[in-house]
Design an enzyme around this catalytic site. Structure first.
Site, PDB file in Angstrom:
ATOM      1  N   CYS A 131       0.850  -1.188   0.000  1.00 22.25           N
ATOM      2  CA  CYS A 131       0.000   0.000   0.000  1.00 22.25           C
ATOM      3  C   CYS A 131       0.883   1.235   0.000  1.00 22.25           C
ATOM      4  CB  CYS A 131      -0.889  -0.024   1.250  1.00 22.25           C
ATOM      5  SG  CYS A 131      -1.981   1.400   1.403  1.00 22.25           S
ATOM      6  N   HIS A 174      -9.292  -3.574  -2.376  1.00 22.05           N
ATOM      7  CA  HIS A 174      -8.283  -2.855  -1.581  1.00 22.05           C
ATOM      8  C   HIS A 174      -8.640  -1.368  -1.493  1.00 22.05           C
ATOM      9  CE1 HIS A 174      -3.906  -2.191  -0.340  1.00 22.05           C
ATOM     10  NE2 HIS A 174      -4.316  -0.963  -0.619  1.00 22.05           N
ATOM     11  N   GLU A 175      -9.021  -0.781  -2.649  1.00 22.46           N
ATOM     12  CA  GLU A 175      -9.326   0.654  -2.674  1.00 22.46           C
ATOM     13  C   GLU A 175     -10.660   0.964  -1.995  1.00 22.46           C
ATOM     14  OE1 GLU A 175      -6.915   2.556  -3.336  1.00 22.46           O
ATOM     15  OE2 GLU A 175      -5.706   0.923  -4.138  1.00 22.46           O
ATOM     16  N   HIS A 178     -10.240   1.274   1.593  1.00 19.95           N
ATOM     17  CA  HIS A 178      -9.713   2.581   2.013  1.00 19.95           C
ATOM     18  C   HIS A 178     -10.837   3.576   2.298  1.00 19.95           C
ATOM     19  CE1 HIS A 178      -5.410   2.451   2.089  1.00 19.95           C
ATOM     20  NE2 HIS A 178      -5.285   2.031   0.840  1.00 19.95           N
TER      21      HIS A 178
END
Length: 204
Positions: A131, A174-175, A178
């Site tokens: 990351c 993954h995004e 966030h």
């Protein structure tokens, strides 16, 4: 000057200096939805995020600007608690020496993305995940869904739906994590980081 005003100035290129690191509270917030129709500022923000990814993957620009290569970037990583993500996944040749027809297997700026369905089967990258907001290696399988369907709005305010699998699905998850205040290492088994679950798909 606010963060978004600074980032969207015509002369500003997003660099590693703009990316906040783990420990910053913005990375643990559930980000706010972006109002529709999109403002010019939010459209420019998405374009700047995509330009960062392109620069980071370009060997010359990446070195010149001191960038770590990335395939995804979320607005909270820029200290903006907004539901905006940019994705730029290069298309890998199936055979050595081949040149893929399309340069990217995924190239998209997503506003207010959400996963609306997913497979029961889980998957993880064989080499784990990294990351841009984490400056240390964290080993272990990051357990995610093998296939997802994501809904989002594009820069024109059009609602889109995309089915993804494998690496592209992992990057999007993954995004989206966030913008929900979740870090990738939250999904690693703390006592057995490489524990194999039944049916886990390992993506090389």
């Amino acid at each position: 000057m606010s963060v978004i005003q600074r980032l969207t100035k015509p002369s500003h290129l997003i660099t590693m200096d703009d990316i906040i690191r783990e420990g910053n509270p913005t990375l643990r917030e559930v980000a706010q939805e972006v109002p529709l129709p999109l403002s010019d500022e939010h459209i420019i923000l998405g374009e700047k995020m995509m330009q960062f990814l392109k620069n980071s993957q370009d060997p010359i620009m990446g070195e010149k600007l001191g960038l770590r290569a990335g395939v995804g970037l979320a607005a909270p990583q820029l200290d903006l608690s907004l539901r905006v993500i940019a994705l730029l996944v290069p298309n890998m040749p199936e055979e050595e020496g081949e040149v893929p027809e399309e340069a990217y297997s995924l190239q998209e700026i997503m506003y207010n993305p959400k996963i609306v369905s997913h497979s029961v089967q889980e998957a993880a990258l064989s080499e784990g995940e990294g990351c841009l907001s984490v400056d240390r290696p964290v080993e272990g399988y990051v357990i995610r869904h093998a296939r997802i369907t994501v809904e989002y709005f594009d820069k024109d305010g059009q609602k889109k739906r995309l089915k993804l699998k494998g690496y592209n699905a992992i990057v999007v998850q993954h995004e989206i994590d966030h913008i929900n205040g979740i870090m990738f290492y939250d999904r690693i088994n703390p006592t057995q980081p490489f524990a194999m679950k039944d049916g886990l798909l390992i993506i090389e």
